[in-house]
Design a protein around this motif. Sequence first.
Motif, PDB file in Angstrom:
ATOM      1  N   SER A 381     -28.655   2.785   9.138  1.00 38.66           N
ATOM      2  CA  SER A 381     -30.039   2.328   9.319  1.00 38.66           C
ATOM      3  C   SER A 381     -30.207   0.842   9.029  1.00 38.66           C
ATOM      4  CB  SER A 381     -30.979   3.133   8.400  1.00 38.66           C
ATOM      5  OG  SER A 381     -30.577   2.991   7.048  1.00 38.66           O
ATOM      6  N   ASP A 382     -29.356   0.273   8.188  1.00 40.86           N
ATOM      7  CA  ASP A 382     -29.458  -1.155   7.877  1.00 40.86           C
ATOM      8  C   ASP A 382     -28.684  -2.027   8.846  1.00 40.86           C
ATOM      9  OD1 ASP A 382     -26.905  -0.470   7.178  1.00 40.86           O
ATOM     10  OD2 ASP A 382     -27.000  -1.230   5.121  1.00 40.86           O
ATOM     11  N   GLY A 383     -28.136  -1.402   9.917  1.00 41.28           N
ATOM     12  CA  GLY A 383     -27.401  -2.138  10.938  1.00 41.28           C
ATOM     13  C   GLY A 383     -25.924  -2.291  10.661  1.00 41.28           C
ATOM     14  N   SER A 384     -25.454  -1.836   9.514  1.00 44.31           N
ATOM     15  CA  SER A 384     -24.022  -1.923   9.210  1.00 44.31           C
ATOM     16  C   SER A 384     -23.257  -0.830   9.964  1.00 44.31           C
ATOM     17  CB  SER A 384     -23.798  -1.810   7.708  1.00 44.31           C
ATOM     18  OG  SER A 384     -24.287  -0.562   7.235  1.00 44.31           O
ATOM     19  N   ILE A 385     -21.929  -1.063  10.125  1.00 51.36           N
ATOM     20  CA  ILE A 385     -21.043  -0.137  10.834  1.00 51.36           C
ATOM     21  C   ILE A 385     -20.094   0.503   9.828  1.00 51.36           C
ATOM     22  CG2 ILE A 385     -19.342   0.116  12.673  1.00 51.36           C
ATOM     23  CD1 ILE A 385     -22.134  -0.650  13.653  1.00 51.36           C
ATOM     24  N   GLN A 386     -19.951   1.824   9.942  1.00 53.20           N
ATOM     25  CA  GLN A 386     -19.108   2.552   8.995  1.00 53.20           C
ATOM     26  C   GLN A 386     -18.026   3.338   9.728  1.00 53.20           C
ATOM     27  OE1 GLN A 386     -20.633   4.575   5.251  1.00 53.20           O
ATOM     28  NE2 GLN A 386     -20.226   6.386   6.503  1.00 53.20           N
ATOM     29  N   ASN A 387     -16.782   3.243   9.233  1.00 53.35           N
ATOM     30  CA  ASN A 387     -15.652   4.024   9.748  1.00 53.35           C
ATOM     31  C   ASN A 387     -15.194   5.013   8.682  1.00 53.35           C
ATOM     32  OD1 ASN A 387     -13.671   2.054  12.091  1.00 53.35           O
ATOM     33  ND2 ASN A 387     -15.877   2.229  11.910  1.00 53.35           N
ATOM     34  N   LYS A 388     -14.698   6.169   9.150  1.00 53.03           N
ATOM     35  CA  LYS A 388     -14.213   7.210   8.243  1.00 53.03           C
ATOM     36  C   LYS A 388     -12.691   7.344   8.389  1.00 53.03           C
ATOM     37  CE  LYS A 388     -14.744  12.177   7.285  1.00 53.03           C
ATOM     38  NZ  LYS A 388     -15.410  13.430   7.738  1.00 53.03           N
ATOM     39  N   TYR A 389     -11.985   7.484   7.259  1.00 56.03           N
ATOM     40  CA  TYR A 389     -10.530   7.568   7.260  1.00 56.03           C
ATOM     41  C   TYR A 389     -10.079   8.738   6.388  1.00 56.03           C
ATOM     42  CZ  TYR A 389     -10.969   2.769   8.948  1.00 56.03           C
ATOM     43  OH  TYR A 389     -11.306   1.637   9.661  1.00 56.03           O
ATOM     44  N   GLU A 390      -9.073   9.444   6.881  1.00 58.36           N
ATOM     45  CA  GLU A 390      -8.455  10.516   6.105  1.00 58.36           C
ATOM     46  C   GLU A 390      -7.146   9.984   5.511  1.00 58.36           C
ATOM     47  OE1 GLU A 390      -8.336  14.367   4.493  1.00 58.36           O
ATOM     48  OE2 GLU A 390      -9.908  13.399   5.687  1.00 58.36           O
ATOM     49  N   PHE A 391      -7.087   9.940   4.181  1.00 56.60           N
ATOM     50  CA  PHE A 391      -5.901   9.438   3.483  1.00 56.60           C
ATOM     51  C   PHE A 391      -4.973  10.605   3.128  1.00 56.60           C
ATOM     52  CE2 PHE A 391      -7.903   5.571   3.472  1.00 56.60           C
ATOM     53  CZ  PHE A 391      -7.318   4.596   2.674  1.00 56.60           C
ATOM     54  N   LYS A 392      -3.669  10.394   3.355  1.00 56.17           N
ATOM     55  CA  LYS A 392      -2.643  11.335   2.924  1.00 56.17           C
ATOM     56  C   LYS A 392      -1.628  10.555   2.100  1.00 56.17           C
ATOM     57  CE  LYS A 392      -3.167  14.482   6.836  1.00 56.17           C
ATOM     58  NZ  LYS A 392      -3.773  15.548   6.035  1.00 56.17           N
ATOM     59  N   VAL A 393      -1.660  10.766   0.783  1.00 57.02           N
ATOM     60  CA  VAL A 393      -0.790  10.043  -0.148  1.00 57.02           C
ATOM     61  C   VAL A 393       0.281  10.995  -0.654  1.00 57.02           C
ATOM     62  CG1 VAL A 393      -0.672   8.707  -2.276  1.00 57.02           C
ATOM     63  CG2 VAL A 393      -2.715   8.566  -0.832  1.00 57.02           C
ATOM     64  N   LEU A 394       1.538  10.601  -0.477  1.00 57.47           N
ATOM     65  CA  LEU A 394       2.664  11.404  -0.949  1.00 57.47           C
ATOM     66  C   LEU A 394       3.211  10.763  -2.218  1.00 57.47           C
ATOM     67  CD1 LEU A 394       4.669  13.730  -0.562  1.00 57.47           C
ATOM     68  CD2 LEU A 394       6.052  12.201   0.858  1.00 57.47           C
ATOM     69  N   ASN A 395       3.048  11.435  -3.334  1.00 65.47           N
ATOM     70  CA  ASN A 395       3.513  10.958  -4.628  1.00 65.47           C
ATOM     71  C   ASN A 395       4.918  11.511  -4.869  1.00 65.47           C
ATOM     72  OD1 ASN A 395       4.004  10.322  -7.283  1.00 65.47           O
ATOM     73  ND2 ASN A 395       2.216  11.378  -8.110  1.00 65.47           N
ATOM     74  N   LYS A 396       5.928  10.654  -4.814  1.00 58.40           N
ATOM     75  CA  LYS A 396       7.317  11.099  -4.938  1.00 58.40           C
ATOM     76  C   LYS A 396       7.832  11.064  -6.374  1.00 58.40           C
ATOM     77  CE  LYS A 396       8.583   9.590  -0.281  1.00 58.40           C
ATOM     78  NZ  LYS A 396       9.524   8.788   0.531  1.00 58.40           N
ATOM     79  N   THR A 397       6.983  10.685  -7.310  1.00 58.95           N
ATOM     80  CA  THR A 397       7.409  10.659  -8.705  1.00 58.95           C
ATOM     81  C   THR A 397       7.307  12.057  -9.295  1.00 58.95           C
ATOM     82  OG1 THR A 397       5.201  10.203  -9.610  1.00 58.95           O
ATOM     83  CG2 THR A 397       6.496   8.312  -8.848  1.00 58.95           C
ATOM     84  N   ASP A 398       7.715  12.180 -10.557  1.00 62.58           N
ATOM     85  CA  ASP A 398       7.660  13.474 -11.233  1.00 62.58           C
ATOM     86  C   ASP A 398       6.418  13.620 -12.109  1.00 62.58           C
ATOM     87  OD1 ASP A 398       8.340  11.574 -13.064  1.00 62.58           O
ATOM     88  OD2 ASP A 398      10.015  12.694 -13.947  1.00 62.58           O
ATOM     89  N   LYS A 399       5.429  12.711 -11.946  1.00 58.23           N
ATOM     90  CA  LYS A 399       4.195  12.775 -12.715  1.00 58.23           C
ATOM     91  C   LYS A 399       2.987  12.567 -11.809  1.00 58.23           C
ATOM     92  CE  LYS A 399       6.368  10.880 -16.903  1.00 58.23           C
ATOM     93  NZ  LYS A 399       6.357   9.762 -17.890  1.00 58.23           N
ATOM     94  N   ASP A 400       1.862  13.160 -12.186  1.00 62.76           N
ATOM     95  CA  ASP A 400       0.616  12.891 -11.484  1.00 62.76           C
ATOM     96  C   ASP A 400       0.221  11.431 -11.730  1.00 62.76           C
ATOM     97  OD1 ASP A 400       0.618  15.496 -10.715  1.00 62.76           O
ATOM     98  OD2 ASP A 400      -0.931  16.151 -12.121  1.00 62.76           O
ATOM     99  N   VAL A 401      -0.269  10.785 -10.683  1.00 66.86           N
ATOM    100  CA  VAL A 401      -0.563   9.352 -10.764  1.00 66.86           C
ATOM    101  C   VAL A 401      -1.989   9.095 -10.270  1.00 66.86           C
ATOM    102  CG1 VAL A 401       0.052   7.054  -9.912  1.00 66.86           C
ATOM    103  CG2 VAL A 401       1.854   8.707 -10.458  1.00 66.86           C
ATOM    104  N   PHE A 402      -2.766   8.308 -11.037  1.00 69.60           N
ATOM    105  CA  PHE A 402      -4.076   7.840 -10.596  1.00 69.60           C
ATOM    106  C   PHE A 402      -3.889   6.535  -9.833  1.00 69.60           C
ATOM    107  CE2 PHE A 402      -5.513  10.691 -13.933  1.00 69.60           C
ATOM    108  CZ  PHE A 402      -6.665  11.241 -13.367  1.00 69.60           C
ATOM    109  N   VAL A 403      -4.520   6.434  -8.667  1.00 62.77           N
ATOM    110  CA  VAL A 403      -4.364   5.254  -7.817  1.00 62.77           C
ATOM    111  C   VAL A 403      -5.716   4.648  -7.484  1.00 62.77           C
ATOM    112  CG1 VAL A 403      -2.214   6.090  -6.789  1.00 62.77           C
ATOM    113  CG2 VAL A 403      -4.395   6.619  -5.684  1.00 62.77           C
ATOM    114  N   THR A 404      -5.685   3.357  -7.224  1.00 62.50           N
ATOM    115  CA  THR A 404      -6.849   2.647  -6.701  1.00 62.50           C
ATOM    116  C   THR A 404      -6.639   2.391  -5.223  1.00 62.50           C
ATOM    117  OG1 THR A 404      -5.870   0.511  -7.291  1.00 62.50           O
ATOM    118  CG2 THR A 404      -7.334   1.550  -8.918  1.00 62.50           C
ATOM    119  N   VAL A 405      -7.727   2.228  -4.498  1.00 61.95           N
ATOM    120  CA  VAL A 405      -7.666   1.989  -3.051  1.00 61.95           C
ATOM    121  C   VAL A 405      -8.313   0.646  -2.755  1.00 61.95           C
ATOM    122  CG1 VAL A 405      -8.313   2.832  -0.770  1.00 61.95           C
ATOM    123  CG2 VAL A 405      -7.754   4.456  -2.589  1.00 61.95           C
ATOM    124  N   ALA A 406      -7.615  -0.169  -1.960  1.00 62.73           N
ATOM    125  CA  ALA A 406      -8.144  -1.466  -1.555  1.00 62.73           C
ATOM    126  C   ALA A 406      -7.901  -1.663  -0.070  1.00 62.73           C
ATOM    127  CB  ALA A 406      -7.505  -2.589  -2.360  1.00 62.73           C
TER     128      ALA A 406
END
Length: 476
Positions: A381-406
């Motif tokens: 409604s404010d005139g901006s354009i939005q795209n949608k993305y499906e992320f698939k992250v494969l964590n190959k380490t042996d621990k759960d990892v928190f990640v940031t997205v940029a």
Amino acid sequence: MDKEVEQKEVGTVTSIYQEFEHWDVNKGDKTIHAKRMPGFFRTVKNYTQLALWLPFFLLPYLRWNGKQAILFDIQNRQFHFFNLTVLPQDIWMLSLLLLVLAMTLFAVTSVASRVWCGYFCFQTAWTDWFTWIEDKIEGNPTARRKLEEAPWDFDKIKKKVSKHFIWMVIALFTGISFSVWFVDAYDYWRDLVHLQLPTVGWVVITMFFLGTYILAGLLREQTCFWLCPYARIQGVMSDAQTILPTYDFNRGEPRGKLRRGGEVVAQQGDCIDCFQCVQVCPTGVDIREGQQLGCITCGLCIDACDSIMDKIGKPHGLIRYASLDELEGKPAKKMYQHPRTLVYIGIILIALAGIVYGLTHLGAMTLKVIPERQPLFVTLSDGSIQNKYEFKVLNKTDKDVFVTVAAEGGIKGQVVIGADKPLLTHHGRGTSFTIFVKAPGENIKKEVTPLEFRVQSVDDPTIAAEYSTKFNGPKR
């Protein structure tokens, strides 16, 4: 004319029957009790078998960072090699590794015949160990043959039971050693001692126990003759230039027994018909009869013949590694002059390059981004354009990892939505989540703008992955 043809045909059939009548092959109707003699090739055989198969028994117990260093974790679909973890997505490297092993086997066979069979094969190794134990318990080949023909008494029962018991222990340990490559070794032993193995664990250990005991202890060389496919296909990989154990018939014939006092008749060849080459052969073939299916190119007949040559004052080499062309006086080709060997080596180098590339680009994390197709973008409604993305992250380490997205590149003033807080990725498998990118409409100058996403571990910046995609906007 017809009578002459008929006589020729009868003569041909008769010669065929005579050929089969004198064709020597080990049919398994008698047990081969090979004599064990020291020598160069016996030493090589012992050390090569240990070098290949001792790690099979020991490596699963090696620990690394509190875990099993090398583990084929089929249940969790992971392969751990020290700090390296290979997941099903990287299985193509395993295919290349199998290709390297196969081509190496073919290349070695084309140059030096069945070297794998003679020095490395598990069937050869286990049979050699089993017969060594048999030799220690029942005695030399002559004593073993007498024991077979002797009536059953306490001494015979004691020796037979002792031998088969040790064979069974080795067979059992072989099954255990195979199993611990696929589960944690120490957990496996705990479950085994408490009889708490899962059904598949009992099935695997039983199959390997029976297979090892029957193939190496009972069938022995018959496995090489009648069950092993490599014994059949290796014939098409060799030619007259292939190096293999051969009997120098020009020097050895006519063979004959040694006279009293060690005298040899002038017209007699160097072969004194001592049969030592046959007695040491683990498959019972007579190398003097030419190349045979049972020959596994172990070279033990060379050791035996050389020891006899030393005793009668003749030079070594009556039986030696040589090509058939060399024995006939033809020039021998170098390895690089074999076209098919060069083809094998070329395939090996290409496959190795692929494996090296895969390992150096493996990374601890991979990212795949799938843009929304329907619709390509949404106008807000404010005139901006939005795209949608499906992320698939494969964590190959042996621990759960928190990640940031940029998001890098793209549109001036763009905003990443859905990654305000670090996102959790699960270890050893893929994690999916949805991300939106919104950009001011007046800043969008093109219908398609390159965009690169980056995910990065909160705790370890070296664990990261990038993916290039695009930002879709309206036509301008």
